[in-house]
Design a protein around this motif. Structure first.
Motif, mmCIF file in Angstrom:
data_model
loop_
_atom_site.group_PDB
_atom_site.id
_atom_site.type_symbol
_atom_site.label_atom_id
_atom_site.label_comp_id
_atom_site.label_asym_id
_atom_site.label_seq_id
_atom_site.Cartn_x
_atom_site.Cartn_y
_atom_site.Cartn_z
ATOM 1 N N VAL A 134 72.121 9.138 -11.778
ATOM 2 C CA VAL A 134 71.649 10.485 -12.094
ATOM 3 C C VAL A 134 72.043 11.438 -10.971
ATOM 4 O O VAL A 134 71.875 11.131 -9.797
ATOM 5 C CB VAL A 134 70.119 10.483 -12.289
ATOM 6 C CG1 VAL A 134 69.588 11.907 -12.412
ATOM 7 C CG2 VAL A 134 69.745 9.685 -13.532
ATOM 8 N N GLU A 135 72.569 12.585 -11.339
ATOM 9 C CA GLU A 135 72.944 13.591 -10.352
ATOM 10 C C GLU A 135 71.671 14.244 -9.798
ATOM 11 O O GLU A 135 70.800 14.676 -10.561
ATOM 12 C CB GLU A 135 73.831 14.656 -10.988
ATOM 13 C CG GLU A 135 74.400 15.658 -9.991
ATOM 14 C CD GLU A 135 75.344 16.645 -10.634
ATOM 15 O OE1 GLU A 135 76.235 17.150 -9.924
ATOM 16 O OE2 GLU A 135 75.191 16.921 -11.842
ATOM 17 N N ILE A 136 71.566 14.311 -8.480
ATOM 18 C CA ILE A 136 70.401 14.901 -7.822
ATOM 19 C C ILE A 136 70.824 16.175 -7.111
ATOM 20 O O ILE A 136 71.664 16.154 -6.209
ATOM 21 C CB ILE A 136 69.765 13.919 -6.814
ATOM 22 C CG1 ILE A 136 69.283 12.650 -7.527
ATOM 23 C CG2 ILE A 136 68.607 14.586 -6.075
ATOM 24 C CD1 ILE A 136 68.736 11.590 -6.591
ATOM 25 N N LEU A 137 70.248 17.299 -7.537
ATOM 26 C CA LEU A 137 70.532 18.599 -6.941
ATOM 27 C C LEU A 137 69.228 19.153 -6.375
ATOM 28 O O LEU A 137 68.165 19.003 -6.980
ATOM 29 C CB LEU A 137 71.101 19.564 -7.987
ATOM 30 C CG LEU A 137 72.325 19.074 -8.771
ATOM 31 C CD1 LEU A 137 72.709 20.082 -9.850
ATOM 32 C CD2 LEU A 137 73.490 18.802 -7.838
ATOM 33 N N VAL A 138 69.315 19.799 -5.217
ATOM 34 C CA VAL A 138 68.110 20.283 -4.541
ATOM 35 C C VAL A 138 68.229 21.783 -4.281
ATOM 36 O O VAL A 138 69.201 22.241 -3.662
ATOM 37 C CB VAL A 138 67.880 19.555 -3.198
ATOM 38 C CG1 VAL A 138 66.566 20.018 -2.572
ATOM 39 C CG2 VAL A 138 67.874 18.035 -3.398
ATOM 40 N N ASP A 139 67.250 22.535 -4.770
ATOM 41 C CA ASP A 139 67.117 23.940 -4.384
ATOM 42 C C ASP A 139 66.290 23.959 -3.108
ATOM 43 O O ASP A 139 65.054 23.951 -3.139
ATOM 44 C CB ASP A 139 66.423 24.727 -5.495
ATOM 45 C CG ASP A 139 66.193 26.176 -5.107
ATOM 46 O OD1 ASP A 139 67.011 26.718 -4.335
ATOM 47 O OD2 ASP A 139 65.195 26.769 -5.561
#
Length: 402
Positions: A134-139
């Protein structure tokens, strides 16, 4: 990645702050991020705090879960960590939470998960191991390391406590945050970045500035030429906001009233707790308006915005919002941090300097309009919804910057 491929993706947005009601900077950014993600993907929402029934109802079926209370041992452990540093709690991993989020991802078939705040990435450190595909993106928004130093400077004079925090807590917080963010597939960055990130060229880091949630066009109300109508908009229950405005009311406002007795200050937003509330109610010329239905109208009737915030993280959305409404804004150096490219700001630090800046604008309508118009143009170029959407799509969809 084509638009067709992106739109078939399912994204899970995990946030400690609900996008509704959008009555704080954190809630507004969550709402804007949710809207931007939904342009290209099917988005579900998971909130890290229990929500009131009316919030759950407003969010609808897209809300697929909220995290319950920690167990007794976990709560005791977090309290102990909090005695060392409140930010140490934010940096600690939570295996139970990570397992619950992983189960939601697998059940929902999500291809990507977006985490609000670097602290959320720290709590979900195990998510990479549990969901390797799963792609994990963080704001990121606020780096924990950005928040630690000014907050810890307010700690009492106990030298042992200071030493413990400097030698133990601060390095642990920085190390855990660095590990969590470098393990992500991409980061949205709002302004300031730590040195270790600048030294990590392999990280996909995309600028995502704070933007105003409200704009004057929504109400289409002409700006007022009112010279001595000052406006402060904030979530006053957030302690840095309450402390900053309390400083202004104690140190600056009497100087303004002495020179311009007919001055008025209107405070809009959730009002503070005691003792601030009781103290503010008795100050001449101050109206505690509280939350209002038409925020644009509140800006339109004012002549000058103020932002005397002296601590806290991130860029101050209300400063940007004031400029977007065409108002000049007198603000502290802290409130102006990260906004160097915006005109329309008048930065002042001392009580005397802050009062002089407010009075200078109040007495010069041409200057107010000049700063208001130039500030608004700058916000349209640098902090518009189009800029925000482009930043989200650049990371989510792999689009190059224009």
């Amino acid at each position: 990645m084509t638009d067709l491929c992106v739109r078939t993706r399912r994204v899970l947005l995990v946030s400690p702050v609900s996008p509704w009601p959008p009555d704080s900077g954190g809630a507004q950014r969550t709402a804007l991020l949710h809207q931007a993600l939904a342009r290209d993907s099917s988005v579900d929402l998971y909130l890290l705090e229990p929500m009131a029934p009316e919030v759950i109802e407003a969010l609808g079926p897209g809300l697929i879960g909220t995290f319950g209370r920690n167990g007794v041992l976990r709560r005791a452990f977090l309290r102990l960590a909090g005695t060392v540093s409140p930010f140490l709690r934010e940096a600690l991993p939570d295996r139970r939470l990570a397992a619950e989020i992983a189960a939601k991802i697998k059940a929902g078939g999500h291809q990507a998960v977006v985490l609000r705040y670097g602290s959320t990435a720290c709590r979900l450190r195990d998510l990479r191991r549990l969901c390797p595909n799963v792609e994990i993106l963080v704001d990121v928004d606020d780096f924990l390391t950005q928040l630690v130093e000014p907050a810890e400077s307010k700690v009492g004079p106990n030298p042992l406590a200071r030493l413990l925090r400097q030698l133990f807590a601060a390095p642990v917080i920085e190390r855990r945050e660095r590990q969590a963010l470098l393990a992500a597939d991409g980061l949205w960055i709002n302004g300031w970045t730590p040195a270790w990130l600048n030294e990590s060229p392999g990280v996909r880091a995309v600028p995502l500035p704070n933007i105003p949630f409200h704009t004057l066009e929504e109400a289409n109300i002409p700006l007022s030429p009112a010279a001595t109508e000052f406006l402060g908009v904030a979530q006053f229950r957030y302690s840095p906001n309450a402390e900053g405005f309390d400083w202004f009311l104690r140190e600056v406002w009497p100087l303004i009233l002495a020179a311009a007795p007919d001055s008025r200050l209107r405070l809009v937003g959730r009002l503070p707790h005691q003792p601030f509330l009781e103290r503010w109610r008795n100050i001449r010329g101050v109206e505690l308006a509280g939350p209002v239905d038409e925020l644009s109208a509140a800006y339109a009737r004012a002549g000058i915005a103020i932002a005397p915030i002296r601590r806290g993280g991130g860029t101050k959305i209300k400063v940007i919002e004031a400029l977007a409404m065409g108002l000049p804004c007198v603000c502290s150096p802290h409130a102006a941090r990260g906004l160097d490219r915006l005109t329309g700001l008048v930065v002042a630090d001392s009580p005397d300097g802050f009062a002089r800046s407010c009075l200078k604008l109040a007495r010069n309508e041409a200057l107010r309009r000049e700063l208001g118009e130039s500030g608004r143009r700058d916000v349209e170029r640098q902090h518009s919804r189009a800029v925000f959407l482009a930043g989200v799509r650049r990371l989510l969809c792999g689009e190059e910057a224009a």
